[in-house]
Design a protein around this motif. Structure first.
Motif, mmCIF file in Angstrom:
data_model
loop_
_atom_site.group_PDB
_atom_site.id
_atom_site.type_symbol
_atom_site.label_atom_id
_atom_site.label_comp_id
_atom_site.label_asym_id
_atom_site.label_seq_id
_atom_site.Cartn_x
_atom_site.Cartn_y
_atom_site.Cartn_z
ATOM 1 N N VAL A 282 0.474 -0.785 0.200
ATOM 2 C CA VAL A 282 -0.019 0.241 0.033
ATOM 3 C C VAL A 282 0.918 1.240 -0.444
ATOM 4 O O VAL A 282 1.994 1.289 0.579
ATOM 5 C CB VAL A 282 -0.978 -0.282 1.632
ATOM 6 C CG1 VAL A 282 -1.756 1.283 1.195
ATOM 7 C CG2 VAL A 282 -1.567 -1.155 0.551
ATOM 8 N N GLY A 283 0.216 2.173 -0.665
ATOM 9 C CA GLY A 283 1.264 3.387 -0.889
ATOM 10 C C GLY A 283 0.696 4.165 -1.519
ATOM 11 O O GLY A 283 0.153 3.778 -2.635
ATOM 12 N N ASP A 284 1.696 5.713 -1.652
ATOM 13 C CA ASP A 284 1.412 7.091 -2.631
ATOM 14 C C ASP A 284 1.992 6.966 -4.035
ATOM 15 O O ASP A 284 2.799 7.049 -4.051
ATOM 16 C CB ASP A 284 0.548 8.261 -1.674
ATOM 17 C CG ASP A 284 0.524 9.523 -2.495
ATOM 18 O OD1 ASP A 284 -0.482 8.935 -3.449
ATOM 19 O OD2 ASP A 284 0.329 10.206 -1.769
ATOM 20 N N ALA A 285 1.856 6.947 -5.003
ATOM 21 C CA ALA A 285 1.852 7.043 -6.036
ATOM 22 C C ALA A 285 1.901 8.773 -5.883
ATOM 23 O O ALA A 285 3.634 9.092 -6.841
ATOM 24 C CB ALA A 285 0.878 7.115 -7.533
ATOM 25 N N ARG A 286 2.175 9.647 -5.592
ATOM 26 C CA ARG A 286 2.666 10.746 -5.222
ATOM 27 C C ARG A 286 4.142 11.026 -4.683
ATOM 28 O O ARG A 286 4.784 11.448 -4.714
ATOM 29 C CB ARG A 286 1.850 12.233 -4.366
ATOM 30 C CG ARG A 286 0.810 11.822 -5.296
ATOM 31 C CD ARG A 286 -0.174 13.493 -4.467
ATOM 32 N NE ARG A 286 0.030 12.481 -3.392
ATOM 33 C CZ ARG A 286 -0.559 13.194 -2.282
ATOM 34 N NH1 ARG A 286 -0.315 14.559 -2.208
ATOM 35 N NH2 ARG A 286 -0.650 12.862 -0.736
ATOM 36 N N ASN A 287 4.177 10.006 -3.406
ATOM 37 C CA ASN A 287 5.779 9.498 -3.147
ATOM 38 C C ASN A 287 6.343 8.497 -2.969
ATOM 39 O O ASN A 287 5.814 8.009 -1.859
ATOM 40 C CB ASN A 287 4.924 10.409 -1.774
ATOM 41 C CG ASN A 287 6.359 10.489 -0.984
ATOM 42 O OD1 ASN A 287 7.631 10.589 -1.075
ATOM 43 N ND2 ASN A 287 6.300 10.505 0.242
ATOM 44 N N LEU A 288 6.338 7.859 -4.034
ATOM 45 C CA LEU A 288 6.655 6.787 -3.698
ATOM 46 C C LEU A 288 8.126 5.991 -3.277
ATOM 47 O O LEU A 288 8.899 6.711 -3.200
ATOM 48 C CB LEU A 288 7.414 5.865 -5.609
ATOM 49 C CG LEU A 288 5.820 5.735 -6.220
ATOM 50 C CD1 LEU A 288 6.314 6.285 -7.891
ATOM 51 C CD2 LEU A 288 5.367 5.486 -6.424
ATOM 52 N N PRO A 289 7.896 5.167 -2.245
ATOM 53 C CA PRO A 289 8.547 4.342 -1.305
ATOM 54 C C PRO A 289 9.693 3.576 -1.488
ATOM 55 O O PRO A 289 9.858 2.687 -1.405
ATOM 56 C CB PRO A 289 7.863 4.226 -0.324
ATOM 57 C CG PRO A 289 6.992 3.254 -1.297
ATOM 58 C CD PRO A 289 6.251 4.086 -2.231
ATOM 59 N N PHE A 290 10.173 4.092 -2.946
ATOM 60 C CA PHE A 290 11.577 3.405 -3.152
ATOM 61 C C PHE A 290 12.476 4.066 -3.693
ATOM 62 O O PHE A 290 12.450 5.293 -3.644
ATOM 63 C CB PHE A 290 10.770 2.991 -4.895
ATOM 64 C CG PHE A 290 9.999 1.629 -4.452
ATOM 65 C CD1 PHE A 290 9.940 0.698 -3.688
ATOM 66 C CD2 PHE A 290 8.672 2.139 -5.257
ATOM 67 C CE1 PHE A 290 8.176 0.073 -3.961
ATOM 68 C CE2 PHE A 290 7.340 1.309 -4.888
ATOM 69 C CZ PHE A 290 6.854 0.505 -4.412
ATOM 70 N N GLN A 291 14.071 3.896 -3.980
ATOM 71 C CA GLN A 291 15.058 4.076 -4.407
ATOM 72 C C GLN A 291 15.072 4.791 -5.495
ATOM 73 O O GLN A 291 14.246 4.123 -6.306
ATOM 74 C CB GLN A 291 16.180 3.295 -4.202
ATOM 75 C CG GLN A 291 16.362 3.351 -2.719
ATOM 76 C CD GLN A 291 17.434 2.358 -2.294
ATOM 77 O OE1 GLN A 291 18.360 2.109 -3.614
ATOM 78 N NE2 GLN A 291 18.182 1.485 -1.153
ATOM 79 N N THR A 292 16.167 5.575 -5.888
ATOM 80 C CA THR A 292 15.752 6.172 -7.082
ATOM 81 C C THR A 292 16.469 4.912 -8.533
ATOM 82 O O THR A 292 17.604 5.007 -7.541
ATOM 83 C CB THR A 292 16.239 8.144 -7.106
ATOM 84 O OG1 THR A 292 16.083 8.972 -6.720
ATOM 85 C CG2 THR A 292 17.082 8.852 -8.522
ATOM 86 N N GLY A 293 16.371 5.577 -9.059
ATOM 87 C CA GLY A 293 16.429 4.578 -10.214
ATOM 88 C C GLY A 293 17.096 2.627 -10.153
ATOM 89 O O GLY A 293 17.254 2.613 -10.548
ATOM 90 N N ILE A 294 15.592 2.360 -9.491
ATOM 91 C CA ILE A 294 15.875 1.088 -9.382
ATOM 92 C C ILE A 294 15.140 0.268 -10.145
ATOM 93 O O ILE A 294 14.911 -0.764 -10.483
ATOM 94 C CB ILE A 294 15.441 1.080 -7.780
ATOM 95 C CG1 ILE A 294 14.356 0.923 -7.697
ATOM 96 C CG2 ILE A 294 16.396 1.447 -6.991
ATOM 97 C CD1 ILE A 294 14.355 0.624 -6.149
ATOM 98 N N PHE A 295 14.271 1.007 -11.274
ATOM 99 C CA PHE A 295 13.416 -0.295 -11.982
ATOM 100 C C PHE A 295 13.475 0.148 -12.865
ATOM 101 O O PHE A 295 13.724 1.233 -13.561
ATOM 102 C CB PHE A 295 11.716 0.173 -12.174
ATOM 103 C CG PHE A 295 11.177 -0.006 -10.105
ATOM 104 C CD1 PHE A 295 11.074 -1.141 -9.993
ATOM 105 C CD2 PHE A 295 11.504 0.409 -8.954
ATOM 106 C CE1 PHE A 295 10.853 -1.463 -8.588
ATOM 107 C CE2 PHE A 295 10.519 0.336 -8.233
ATOM 108 C CZ PHE A 295 10.407 -0.733 -7.442
ATOM 109 N N ASP A 296 13.366 -0.647 -14.720
ATOM 110 C CA ASP A 296 13.648 -0.841 -15.212
ATOM 111 C C ASP A 296 12.543 -0.412 -16.089
ATOM 112 O O ASP A 296 12.565 0.022 -17.665
ATOM 113 C CB ASP A 296 13.831 -2.521 -16.408
ATOM 114 C CG ASP A 296 15.625 -3.079 -15.877
ATOM 115 O OD1 ASP A 296 16.232 -1.912 -15.670
ATOM 116 O OD2 ASP A 296 15.458 -4.245 -14.860
ATOM 117 N N ARG A 297 11.595 -0.588 -15.384
ATOM 118 C CA ARG A 297 10.168 -0.562 -16.283
ATOM 119 C C ARG A 297 8.915 -0.220 -15.507
ATOM 120 O O ARG A 297 9.108 -0.683 -14.174
ATOM 121 C CB ARG A 297 9.429 -1.636 -16.753
ATOM 122 C CG ARG A 297 10.041 -2.089 -17.990
ATOM 123 C CD ARG A 297 10.238 -1.147 -19.118
ATOM 124 N NE ARG A 297 10.735 -1.908 -20.843
ATOM 125 C CZ ARG A 297 12.371 -2.229 -20.994
ATOM 126 N NH1 ARG A 297 12.904 -1.136 -19.957
ATOM 127 N NH2 ARG A 297 12.168 -2.850 -21.954
#
Length: 256
Positions: free
Chosen positions: A99-114
Protein backbone atom coordinates in the motif's frame (compact mmCIF):
# COMPACT_ATOMS: atom_id res chain seq x y z
CA UNK A 1 -4.53 7.31 8.50
CA UNK A 2 -1.24 8.19 6.85
CA UNK A 3 -0.43 11.84 6.19
CA UNK A 4 -0.69 11.02 2.49
CA UNK A 5 -4.46 10.58 2.82
CA UNK A 6 -5.51 13.97 1.51
CA UNK A 7 -9.25 14.61 1.07
CA UNK A 8 -8.96 13.53 -2.57
CA UNK A 9 -6.97 10.43 -1.69
CA UNK A 10 -9.70 9.54 0.77
CA UNK A 11 -12.22 9.76 -2.09
CA UNK A 12 -10.10 7.27 -4.03
CA UNK A 13 -9.85 4.90 -1.08
CA UNK A 14 -13.57 5.15 -0.36
CA UNK A 15 -14.51 4.52 -4.00
CA UNK A 16 -12.20 1.58 -4.55
CA UNK A 17 -12.79 -0.03 -1.18
CA UNK A 18 -16.45 -0.13 -2.09
CA UNK A 19 -15.79 -1.36 -5.65
CA UNK A 20 -12.71 -3.53 -5.07
CA UNK A 21 -14.29 -6.93 -5.66
CA UNK A 22 -16.66 -6.02 -8.53
CA UNK A 23 -13.90 -3.95 -10.16
CA UNK A 24 -11.50 -6.89 -9.96
CA UNK A 25 -14.08 -9.27 -11.42
CA UNK A 26 -15.33 -7.05 -14.27
CA UNK A 27 -14.13 -8.75 -17.50
CA UNK A 28 -13.35 -5.45 -19.25
CA UNK A 29 -10.34 -4.87 -16.98
CA UNK A 30 -8.66 -8.10 -18.06
CA UNK A 31 -9.83 -8.05 -21.69
CA UNK A 32 -7.21 -10.04 -23.55
CA UNK A 33 -6.51 -7.90 -26.63
CA UNK A 34 -6.04 -4.65 -24.72
CA UNK A 35 -3.99 -6.35 -21.99
CA UNK A 36 -1.77 -7.87 -24.65
CA UNK A 37 -1.13 -4.38 -26.06
CA UNK A 38 -0.19 -3.04 -22.64
CA UNK A 39 2.20 -5.90 -21.94
CA UNK A 40 3.78 -5.51 -25.38
CA UNK A 41 4.30 -1.79 -24.73
CA UNK A 42 6.14 -2.60 -21.51
CA UNK A 43 8.61 -4.80 -23.42
CA UNK A 44 9.70 -6.37 -20.15
CA UNK A 45 11.99 -9.37 -20.53
CA UNK A 46 12.71 -12.09 -17.99
CA UNK A 47 14.46 -10.80 -14.90
CA UNK A 48 13.68 -7.13 -15.48
CA UNK A 49 12.52 -5.11 -12.48
CA UNK A 50 9.08 -3.59 -13.02
CA UNK A 51 6.97 -1.26 -10.88
CA UNK A 52 3.21 -1.14 -11.41
CA UNK A 53 1.92 2.15 -9.99
CA UNK A 54 -1.71 2.30 -8.82
CA UNK A 55 -1.92 -1.39 -9.62
CA UNK A 56 -5.57 -1.91 -8.67
CA UNK A 57 -6.42 -5.63 -8.60
CA UNK A 58 -3.01 -6.58 -9.97
CA UNK A 59 -4.01 -7.51 -13.51
CA UNK A 60 -1.03 -5.91 -15.26
CA UNK A 61 1.37 -6.84 -12.45
CA UNK A 62 0.45 -10.51 -12.60
CA UNK A 63 0.59 -10.59 -16.41
CA UNK A 64 4.11 -9.16 -16.32
CA UNK A 65 5.19 -11.59 -13.61
CA UNK A 66 3.93 -14.46 -15.73
CA UNK A 67 6.47 -13.36 -18.34
CA UNK A 68 9.35 -13.61 -15.89
CA UNK A 69 9.65 -9.99 -14.76
CA UNK A 70 10.38 -9.22 -11.11
CA UNK A 71 7.33 -7.12 -10.31
CA UNK A 72 6.56 -4.74 -7.47
CA UNK A 73 3.08 -3.23 -7.35
CA UNK A 74 1.69 -0.41 -5.25
CA UNK A 75 -1.80 0.98 -4.71
CA UNK A 76 -3.37 3.51 -2.36
CA UNK A 77 -6.34 1.29 -1.44
CA UNK A 78 -5.72 -1.66 0.90
CA UNK A 79 -8.81 -3.48 -0.41
CA UNK A 80 -7.37 -3.37 -3.92
CA UNK A 81 -4.06 -4.76 -2.71
CA UNK A 82 -5.97 -7.66 -1.14
CA UNK A 83 -7.66 -8.36 -4.47
CA UNK A 84 -4.25 -8.19 -6.18
CA UNK A 85 -2.71 -10.64 -3.71
CA UNK A 86 -5.59 -13.03 -4.31
CA UNK A 87 -5.08 -12.82 -8.08
CA UNK A 88 -1.35 -13.43 -7.67
CA UNK A 89 -1.98 -16.52 -5.54
CA UNK A 90 -4.60 -17.86 -7.95
CA UNK A 91 -2.26 -17.37 -10.92
CA UNK A 92 0.72 -18.83 -9.07
CA UNK A 93 2.98 -15.84 -9.69
CA UNK A 94 5.22 -13.92 -7.31
CA UNK A 95 4.56 -10.17 -7.05
CA UNK A 96 5.55 -7.86 -4.20
CA UNK A 97 2.49 -5.81 -3.29
CA UNK A 98 2.29 -2.87 -0.93
CA UNK A 99 0.00 0.00 0.00
CA UNK A 100 1.38 3.43 -0.89
CA UNK A 101 0.87 6.80 -2.54
CA UNK A 102 1.85 7.32 -6.18
CA UNK A 103 2.83 10.91 -5.36
CA UNK A 104 5.55 9.73 -2.98
CA UNK A 105 6.76 6.32 -4.08
CA UNK A 106 8.60 4.53 -1.24
CA UNK A 107 11.46 3.32 -3.45
CA UNK A 108 15.03 4.34 -4.12
CA UNK A 109 15.91 6.40 -7.17
CA UNK A 110 16.62 4.62 -10.44
CA UNK A 111 15.96 1.01 -9.41
CA UNK A 112 13.30 -0.14 -11.91
CA UNK A 113 13.79 -1.09 -15.56
CA UNK A 114 10.12 -0.43 -16.31
CA UNK A 115 7.53 1.74 -14.55
CA UNK A 116 3.94 1.36 -15.71
CA UNK A 117 0.55 2.68 -14.66
CA UNK A 118 -2.81 1.77 -16.18
CA UNK A 119 -6.12 3.63 -15.83
CA UNK A 120 -4.85 5.82 -12.98
CA UNK A 121 -3.96 9.30 -14.25
CA UNK A 122 -7.61 10.39 -14.42
CA UNK A 123 -7.75 9.90 -10.63
CA UNK A 124 -4.74 12.14 -9.97
CA UNK A 125 -5.07 15.77 -8.95
CA UNK A 126 -1.62 16.41 -10.43
CA UNK A 127 -0.63 13.68 -12.92
CA UNK A 128 2.61 15.52 -13.65
CA UNK A 129 3.63 15.03 -10.02
CA UNK A 130 2.97 11.30 -10.31
CA UNK A 131 4.87 11.06 -13.59
CA UNK A 132 7.84 12.82 -11.93
CA UNK A 133 7.89 10.14 -9.22
CA UNK A 134 7.68 7.41 -11.83
CA UNK A 135 10.64 8.98 -13.62
CA UNK A 136 12.62 9.24 -10.39
CA UNK A 137 12.40 5.51 -9.59
CA UNK A 138 13.05 4.44 -13.21
CA UNK A 139 16.66 3.72 -14.16
CA UNK A 140 18.34 5.89 -16.83
CA UNK A 141 17.44 4.39 -20.19
CA UNK A 142 14.44 2.63 -18.65
CA UNK A 143 10.94 2.68 -20.04
CA UNK A 144 7.86 4.46 -18.66
CA UNK A 145 4.39 3.43 -19.77
CA UNK A 146 1.15 5.32 -19.10
CA UNK A 147 -2.18 3.83 -20.15
CA UNK A 148 -5.31 5.88 -19.66
CA UNK A 149 -8.50 7.24 -21.16
CA UNK A 150 -7.77 10.14 -23.54
CA UNK A 151 -10.97 11.77 -24.80
CA UNK A 152 -10.92 14.11 -27.77
CA UNK A 153 -10.37 17.75 -26.81
CA UNK A 154 -13.88 18.76 -27.88
CA UNK A 155 -15.40 16.02 -25.71
CA UNK A 156 -13.14 16.34 -22.66
CA UNK A 157 -15.57 18.39 -20.57
CA UNK A 158 -18.49 16.08 -21.34
CA UNK A 159 -16.41 12.99 -20.68
CA UNK A 160 -15.29 14.35 -17.31
CA UNK A 161 -18.85 15.31 -16.38
CA UNK A 162 -20.08 11.76 -16.98
CA UNK A 163 -17.11 10.14 -15.27
CA UNK A 164 -17.35 12.33 -12.15
CA UNK A 165 -20.97 11.33 -11.77
CA UNK A 166 -20.05 7.66 -12.18
CA UNK A 167 -16.91 7.87 -10.03
CA UNK A 168 -16.40 10.73 -7.54
CA UNK A 169 -12.64 10.08 -7.44
CA UNK A 170 -12.31 11.04 -11.13
CA UNK A 171 -10.46 14.34 -11.65
CA UNK A 172 -9.97 14.83 -15.38
CA UNK A 173 -9.02 12.58 -18.27
CA UNK A 174 -6.17 14.15 -20.21
CA UNK A 175 -6.36 14.44 -23.96
CA UNK A 176 -3.63 12.59 -25.82
CA UNK A 177 -1.94 15.91 -26.57
CA UNK A 178 -1.95 16.85 -22.88
CA UNK A 179 -0.53 13.47 -21.89
CA UNK A 180 2.23 13.68 -24.48
CA UNK A 181 3.05 17.18 -23.27
CA UNK A 182 3.63 15.90 -19.73
CA UNK A 183 6.35 13.58 -20.99
CA UNK A 184 7.88 16.25 -23.22
CA UNK A 185 7.99 18.76 -20.37
CA UNK A 186 9.63 16.16 -18.15
CA UNK A 187 12.40 15.60 -20.71
CA UNK A 188 11.40 12.08 -21.69
CA UNK A 189 12.01 10.58 -25.12
CA UNK A 190 8.82 9.43 -26.83
CA UNK A 191 8.94 5.82 -28.03
CA UNK A 192 5.43 5.04 -29.23
CA UNK A 193 1.75 5.76 -28.89
CA UNK A 194 -0.99 3.25 -29.57
CA UNK A 195 -4.72 3.49 -29.01
CA UNK A 196 -7.62 1.14 -28.46
CA UNK A 197 -11.26 1.30 -27.43
CA UNK A 198 -12.83 -0.73 -24.65
CA UNK A 199 -16.52 -1.53 -25.06
CA UNK A 200 -18.64 -1.56 -21.93
CA UNK A 201 -22.27 -1.68 -20.85
CA UNK A 202 -23.16 1.39 -18.83
CA UNK A 203 -25.13 -0.51 -16.20
CA UNK A 204 -22.05 -2.62 -15.37
CA UNK A 205 -20.06 0.51 -14.49
CA UNK A 206 -22.57 2.43 -12.38
CA UNK A 207 -23.72 2.34 -8.76
CA UNK A 208 -27.53 1.95 -8.49
CA UNK A 209 -27.98 5.41 -6.99
CA UNK A 210 -26.24 7.02 -9.99
CA UNK A 211 -27.95 4.96 -12.67
CA UNK A 212 -30.90 7.26 -13.38
CA UNK A 213 -28.85 10.43 -13.86
CA UNK A 214 -26.22 8.70 -16.00
CA UNK A 215 -28.83 6.92 -18.10
CA UNK A 216 -30.48 10.28 -18.82
CA UNK A 217 -27.13 11.86 -19.71
CA UNK A 218 -26.20 9.05 -22.09
CA UNK A 219 -29.63 8.88 -23.72
CA UNK A 220 -29.50 12.63 -24.37
CA UNK A 221 -26.05 12.21 -25.90
CA UNK A 222 -27.25 9.38 -28.13
CA UNK A 223 -30.26 11.40 -29.24
CA UNK A 224 -28.12 14.44 -30.08
CA UNK A 225 -25.89 12.35 -32.39
CA UNK A 226 -23.03 14.72 -31.49
CA UNK A 227 -21.10 12.48 -29.09
CA UNK A 228 -20.57 15.25 -26.55
CA UNK A 229 -19.38 12.66 -24.03
CA UNK A 230 -16.71 11.33 -26.38
CA UNK A 231 -17.69 7.70 -25.81
CA UNK A 232 -19.66 6.92 -28.97
CA UNK A 233 -22.60 5.67 -26.92
CA UNK A 234 -25.41 3.68 -28.51
CA UNK A 235 -28.57 1.87 -27.46
CA UNK A 236 -28.12 -1.90 -27.71
CA UNK A 237 -30.51 -4.75 -26.97
CA UNK A 238 -29.00 -5.25 -23.51
CA UNK A 239 -28.82 -1.57 -22.61
CA UNK A 240 -26.64 1.45 -23.25
CA UNK A 241 -23.16 0.64 -24.53
CA UNK A 242 -20.16 2.90 -25.04
CA UNK A 243 -16.40 2.90 -25.55
CA UNK A 244 -13.62 4.11 -23.31
CA UNK A 245 -11.04 5.83 -25.60
CA UNK A 246 -7.67 4.55 -24.36
CA UNK A 247 -4.11 5.52 -25.24
CA UNK A 248 -0.84 3.81 -24.39
CA UNK A 249 2.09 6.20 -24.31
CA UNK A 250 5.65 4.93 -23.90
CA UNK A 251 8.74 7.01 -23.11
CA UNK A 252 12.33 6.33 -22.14
CA UNK A 253 14.23 8.12 -19.41
CA UNK A 254 17.39 9.88 -20.64
CA UNK A 255 20.64 8.08 -19.92
CA UNK A 256 22.01 11.16 -18.15
Amino acid sequence: MSASYTPHNQKIVDQFTRWAKPFAELPIHAESDSLREVIAACAATEGMTVLDVACGPGIVACALAQRGARVTAIDLTPAMIEQAKSRSATNGVAVTFQVGDARNLPFQTGIFDRVVTRYSFHHMEDPGEVLAEMIRVCRPGGRLIVVDATPAAEAQAGYDQAEKLRDPSHTSALTLSQLLSLGHEAGLSHVLTTQYRLESRLEDQVAPEDWSALKTMFLEDIASEQDRLGMGAWQAEDGIRFHFPISIVVWTKPEN
